[in-house]
Scaffold this motif. Structure first.
Motif, short mmCIF file in Angstrom:
data_model
loop_
_atom_site.label_atom_id
_atom_site.label_comp_id
_atom_site.label_asym_id
_atom_site.label_seq_id
_atom_site.Cartn_x
_atom_site.Cartn_y
_atom_site.Cartn_z
N LEU A 94 4.50 -3.13 -9.11
CA LEU A 94 3.57 -3.15 -7.98
C LEU A 94 3.21 -1.76 -7.53
CD1 LEU A 94 5.36 -5.84 -5.60
CD2 LEU A 94 2.97 -6.12 -6.67
N GLU A 95 4.17 -0.96 -7.54
CA GLU A 95 4.02 0.61 -7.12
C GLU A 95 2.81 1.29 -8.03
OE1 GLU A 95 8.33 1.68 -4.91
OE2 GLU A 95 7.66 2.49 -6.88
N LYS A 96 3.09 1.05 -9.41
CA LYS A 96 1.92 1.30 -10.32
C LYS A 96 0.65 0.74 -10.47
CE LYS A 96 5.95 3.10 -13.26
NZ LYS A 96 6.52 2.94 -14.48
N GLY A 97 0.68 -0.39 -9.45
CA GLY A 97 -0.67 -0.97 -9.39
C GLY A 97 -0.91 -1.67 -10.77
N LYS A 98 0.20 -2.04 -11.55
CA LYS A 98 0.04 -2.88 -12.84
C LYS A 98 0.32 -4.43 -12.74
CE LYS A 98 1.16 1.00 -15.79
NZ LYS A 98 1.78 1.50 -16.68
N TYR A 99 0.39 -4.67 -11.40
CA TYR A 99 0.80 -6.34 -11.14
C TYR A 99 0.04 -6.43 -9.77
CZ TYR A 99 3.75 -10.40 -10.05
OH TYR A 99 4.00 -11.58 -9.69
N ASN A 100 -0.71 -7.58 -9.71
CA ASN A 100 -1.34 -8.08 -8.55
C ASN A 100 -0.44 -9.18 -8.12
OD1 ASN A 100 -3.67 -6.30 -8.67
ND2 ASN A 100 -4.53 -7.91 -10.05
N PRO A 101 0.07 -9.11 -6.85
CA PRO A 101 1.16 -9.86 -6.52
C PRO A 101 0.31 -11.17 -5.47
CG PRO A 101 0.82 -8.28 -4.53
CD PRO A 101 0.15 -7.77 -5.83
N SER A 102 1.42 -12.34 -5.60
CA SER A 102 0.59 -13.37 -4.92
C SER A 102 0.52 -13.14 -3.58
CB SER A 102 1.87 -14.60 -5.13
OG SER A 102 2.97 -14.32 -4.53
N LEU A 103 0.03 -13.71 -2.66
CA LEU A 103 -0.29 -13.59 -0.97
C LEU A 103 1.06 -13.73 -0.78
CD1 LEU A 103 -1.84 -13.23 1.27
CD2 LEU A 103 -2.21 -15.38 1.45
N LYS A 104 1.95 -14.80 -1.18
CA LYS A 104 3.44 -14.80 -0.60
C LYS A 104 4.17 -13.43 -0.76
CE LYS A 104 7.44 -17.94 -0.93
NZ LYS A 104 8.01 -19.03 -1.55
N LEU A 105 4.30 -12.84 -2.14
CA LEU A 105 5.12 -11.93 -2.48
C LEU A 105 4.36 -10.50 -1.53
CD1 LEU A 105 7.40 -10.30 -3.73
CD2 LEU A 105 5.66 -9.82 -5.73
N ALA A 106 3.04 -10.52 -1.42
CA ALA A 106 2.46 -9.23 -0.48
C ALA A 106 2.86 -9.41 0.74
CB ALA A 106 1.01 -9.56 -0.79
N TYR A 107 3.20 -10.69 1.27
CA TYR A 107 3.45 -10.89 2.67
C TYR A 107 5.17 -10.55 2.61
CZ TYR A 107 5.16 -12.79 6.98
OH TYR A 107 5.71 -12.92 8.26
N LYS A 108 5.76 -10.82 1.89
CA LYS A 108 7.22 -10.48 1.65
C LYS A 108 7.49 -9.02 1.57
CE LYS A 108 9.48 -14.33 -0.11
NZ LYS A 108 10.32 -14.83 -1.44
N VAL A 109 6.77 -8.38 1.08
CA VAL A 109 6.74 -6.83 0.67
C VAL A 109 6.35 -6.09 1.94
CG1 VAL A 109 6.29 -4.80 -0.38
CG2 VAL A 109 6.81 -6.88 -1.79
N SER A 110 5.44 -6.42 2.52
CA SER A 110 4.73 -5.89 3.64
C SER A 110 5.68 -6.15 5.08
CB SER A 110 3.54 -6.40 4.08
OG SER A 110 3.38 -7.48 4.21
N ASN A 111 6.25 -7.33 5.14
CA ASN A 111 7.11 -7.64 5.93
C ASN A 111 8.60 -6.86 5.67
OD1 ASN A 111 7.84 -9.14 8.34
ND2 ASN A 111 9.28 -10.28 7.08
N ALA A 112 8.96 -6.58 4.72
CA ALA A 112 10.26 -5.97 4.41
C ALA A 112 9.79 -4.46 4.75
CB ALA A 112 10.72 -5.88 2.97
N LEU A 113 8.72 -3.95 4.54
CA LEU A 113 8.67 -2.64 4.87
C LEU A 113 7.80 -2.25 6.25
CD1 LEU A 113 6.95 -1.37 1.42
CD2 LEU A 113 9.28 -0.83 2.51
#
Length: 68
Positions: A33-52
């Motif tokens: 994800l950090e390298k932009g080599k993986y497009n996350p699902s909306l659920k994972l994007a939400y979880k990461v944004s929430n954690a940060l």
């Protein structure tokens, strides 16, 4: 796609492993994800944004080439 994951992770003094454990994925997924080599699902994007403690819009930076 560019992200601010690494920058925000450092702000909270989290390792990739720490963040991975918080969102329930493998450390390698956070690295991709950090390298932009993986497009996350909306659920994972939400979880990461929430954690940060940020929003998906603030975390992921899209440009026109990402839409092709």
């Amino acid at each position: 796609m560019k992200t601010r994951i690494k920058e925000l992770r450092a702000r909270y003094d989290l390792t990739q492993e720490d963040l991975a454990n918080k969102v329930g994925v493998r450390r390698e997924t956070i690295g991709f994800l950090e390298k932009g080599k993986y497009n996350p699902s909306l659920k994972l994007a939400y979880k990461v944004s929430n954690a940060l403690e940020t929003t998906i819009d603030e975390l992921f930076i899209f440009d026109e080439s990402d839409l092709e």
